[in-house]
Write an enzyme that holds these catalytic residues in place. Sequence first.
Site, PDB file in Angstrom:
ATOM      1  N   GLY A   1       5.664   6.073   5.246  1.00  0.00           N
ATOM      2  CA  GLY A   1       7.170   6.283   5.186  1.00  0.00           C
ATOM      3  C   GLY A   1       7.379   7.467   4.181  1.00  0.00           C
ATOM      4  O   GLY A   1       8.216   8.479   4.486  1.00  0.00           O
TER       5      GLY A   1
ATOM      6  N   LYS B   1     -13.184  -1.861  17.394  1.00  0.00           N
ATOM      7  CA  LYS B   1     -12.514  -2.706  15.930  1.00  0.00           C
ATOM      8  C   LYS B   1     -13.414  -3.621  15.699  1.00  0.00           C
ATOM      9  O   LYS B   1     -14.246  -4.139  16.532  1.00  0.00           O
ATOM     10  CB  LYS B   1     -11.115  -3.407  16.675  1.00  0.00           C
TER      11      LYS B   1
ATOM     12  N   GLY C   1       5.882   3.021   2.086  1.00  0.00           N
ATOM     13  CA  GLY C   1       4.513   3.210   1.751  1.00  0.00           C
ATOM     14  C   GLY C   1       3.819   4.345   2.052  1.00  0.00           C
ATOM     15  O   GLY C   1       4.573   5.410   2.081  1.00  0.00           O
ATOM     16  N   ASN C   2       2.660   4.588   2.635  1.00  0.00           N
ATOM     17  CA  ASN C   2       2.048   5.615   2.765  1.00  0.00           C
ATOM     18  C   ASN C   2       2.672   6.558   3.964  1.00  0.00           C
ATOM     19  O   ASN C   2       2.931   7.593   4.075  1.00  0.00           O
ATOM     20  CB  ASN C   2       0.535   5.392   3.259  1.00  0.00           C
TER      21      ASN C   2
HETATM   22  P1  NAD Z   1       1.887   0.556   3.161  1.00  0.00           P
HETATM   23  O1  NAD Z   1       1.491  -0.822   3.041  1.00  0.00           O
HETATM   24  O2  NAD Z   1       1.456   1.592   2.643  1.00  0.00           O
HETATM   25  O3  NAD Z   1       3.568   0.399   3.061  1.00  0.00           O
HETATM   26  C1  NAD Z   1       4.315  -0.387   3.937  1.00  0.00           C
HETATM   27  C2  NAD Z   1       5.936  -0.380   3.348  1.00  0.00           C
HETATM   28  O4  NAD Z   1       6.496  -1.161   4.197  1.00  0.00           O
HETATM   29  C3  NAD Z   1       6.086  -0.622   1.965  1.00  0.00           C
HETATM   30  O5  NAD Z   1       6.859   0.380   1.361  1.00  0.00           O
HETATM   31  C4  NAD Z   1       6.511  -2.083   2.098  1.00  0.00           C
HETATM   32  O6  NAD Z   1       7.378  -2.350   0.868  1.00  0.00           O
HETATM   33  C5  NAD Z   1       7.145  -2.159   3.213  1.00  0.00           C
HETATM   34  N1  NAD Z   1       7.758  -3.552   3.925  1.00  0.00           N
HETATM   35  C6  NAD Z   1       6.685  -4.249   3.891  1.00  0.00           C
HETATM   36  N2  NAD Z   1       7.322  -5.592   4.525  1.00  0.00           N
HETATM   37  C7  NAD Z   1       8.779  -4.958   4.716  1.00  0.00           C
HETATM   38  C8  NAD Z   1      10.049  -5.605   5.124  1.00  0.00           C
HETATM   39  N3  NAD Z   1      10.091  -7.019   5.666  1.00  0.00           N
HETATM   40  N4  NAD Z   1      11.035  -4.747   5.098  1.00  0.00           N
HETATM   41  C9  NAD Z   1      11.091  -3.446   4.853  1.00  0.00           C
HETATM   42  N5  NAD Z   1      10.142  -2.775   4.289  1.00  0.00           N
HETATM   43  C10 NAD Z   1       8.883  -3.586   4.392  1.00  0.00           C
HETATM   44  O7  NAD Z   1       1.600   0.843   4.752  1.00  0.00           O
HETATM   45  P2  NAD Z   1       1.518   2.023   5.642  1.00  0.00           P
HETATM   46  O8  NAD Z   1       0.211   2.570   5.567  1.00  0.00           O
HETATM   47  O9  NAD Z   1       2.726   2.764   5.283  1.00  0.00           O
HETATM   48  O10 NAD Z   1       1.414   1.397   7.057  1.00  0.00           O
HETATM   49  C11 NAD Z   1       2.912   1.201   7.681  1.00  0.00           C
HETATM   50  C12 NAD Z   1       2.902   0.986   9.118  1.00  0.00           C
HETATM   51  O11 NAD Z   1       2.153   2.031   9.707  1.00  0.00           O
HETATM   52  C13 NAD Z   1       1.783  -0.349   9.554  1.00  0.00           C
HETATM   53  O12 NAD Z   1       2.474  -0.887  10.757  1.00  0.00           O
HETATM   54  C14 NAD Z   1       0.454   0.301   9.876  1.00  0.00           C
HETATM   55  O13 NAD Z   1      -0.165  -0.567  10.595  1.00  0.00           O
HETATM   56  C15 NAD Z   1       0.940   1.319  10.534  1.00  0.00           C
HETATM   57  N6  NAD Z   1       0.157   2.599  10.512  1.00  0.00           N
HETATM   58  C16 NAD Z   1      -0.394   3.137   9.514  1.00  0.00           C
HETATM   59  C17 NAD Z   1      -1.274   4.115   9.209  1.00  0.00           C
HETATM   60  C18 NAD Z   1      -1.948   4.848   8.182  1.00  0.00           C
HETATM   61  O14 NAD Z   1      -2.771   5.734   8.052  1.00  0.00           O
HETATM   62  N7  NAD Z   1      -1.357   4.408   6.902  1.00  0.00           N
HETATM   63  C19 NAD Z   1      -1.828   4.476  10.488  1.00  0.00           C
HETATM   64  C20 NAD Z   1      -1.317   4.163  11.906  1.00  0.00           C
HETATM   65  C21 NAD Z   1      -0.283   3.082  11.686  1.00  0.00           C
END
Ligand code: NAD
Length: 429
Positions: free
Chosen positions: A225, A108, A222-223
Amino acid sequence: MSATGSFNAFAMAQAQFDKSAETMGLDKGSRALLRMPMRESHFIIPVHMDDGSIEVFRGFRVQHNDARGPCKGGIRFHPQETIDTVRALSMWMTWKCAVADIPLGGGKGGVICDPHNLSQREQEAICRGWVRQLAREVGPVRDVPAPDVMTNSQHMLWMLDEFETIHGGRYPGFITGKPVGMGGSLGRTQATGYGVVYTIREALKELDVRPQDTCASFQGFGNVGQYAIELYNQIGGTVTCVSSWDQDEQTSYSLAKSDGVDLAELRSVTDKFGGIDKGKAQDLGYTCLPGDAWIEQDVDILVPAALENQITAETAPQMSGRVKLIAEGANGPTTPEADAIINERGIFVIPDFLANAGGVTCSYFEQVQSNMNYYWEQDEVLGKLDLKMTSAYLAVSQLAQRQKAYMRDAAYMLAIERVALACKDRGWI
Ligand code: NAD
């Protein structure tokens, strides 16, 4: 290293490791080796700012363990970045790559900076400076960075360009998270969300429940979900509630529809950050509830896919008696206190570093394709992803059944065992 009162992610990562090592009866040498990063780089990056001044930024790269292959892990740009956060994240990457059984170790990196206050040119200078400091410690066969908090594909391309300029060649396998057409992989956008659902599908088989007989509630749109909902709908599941962050009101809301949300419809009223416009959603027939309501829904499956620290000792008791499965799309959504409640209630958990390993698995595919300079079609990427995620899930669940262990503990044990074995086989311990 111990906690000093305030939250210390590395102390927590070490405590988790120590607990699993104790349960497994891991030998002393392996414990000493694996509870510390193998290498750390601390350096400074001087930047000529747009106003003519010079600013000096602090950068890090931590390589926790590379016994199973080159290190892999993102680079974060954050004003509150600390070396202990980077150490913890690098250790978690080691376990995530091992549980997914991809031939990579954990790394990291980070820079203490706030991109909100930096021009594109200044950010480019930081990216190039980061690579100049580390050009010989990273690379396709040593350590492969990726985007993370506040870094994106543009930052990755600047870093790649600097690396290739220094080494005098084209090395697209140096870094992942590149745009499709410039060395990126098809399927990466879907990978984490789809990966979550591959594991849900396998867990439901084991629980002897048909996906079409289930409904789910999601935190986050987000991505992760959105793509998880897409595939979950395809296998027959119904999502009845989704929560998201409302940037204007600085709070979250849950939007519910008892006969199931329509993904395309909901996407049409969502911004690029995953924030759903609650007014427009209400016009479409959704019921608007408080942000925390997602966890109280009468559903079979809960998918936290937003943030860490959401299922806690306070919120876990609000879960409906119907919940049978929690699939952790987010990193660290569940506290140890909530874990105890979930375990006692007999709810099945697919832990974060297994459930969301689809992202790093697809990054590994990107690296492989880049090293070959030959790129697969999307179907091929997603087919391989399904196979990897399904195998990873089955390996953990079979260990959990054999040892009568909680899924999170089984995932840790499997990962630690694989890394310790690689260290032993290499003759390091
Ligand atoms: P993103 O920024 O695309 O989406 C985040 C979502 O969470 C948005 O819909 C936002 O409105 C919502 N959100 C934020 N705060 C909130 C709250 N208090 N209550 C309800 N909803 C809330 O992020 P992502 O890429 O979808 O990542 C989400 C999680 O998954 C993070 O913990 C990230 O570390 C983890 N993750 C992502 C990936 C990836 O490839 N994108 C890989 C591994 C882990």
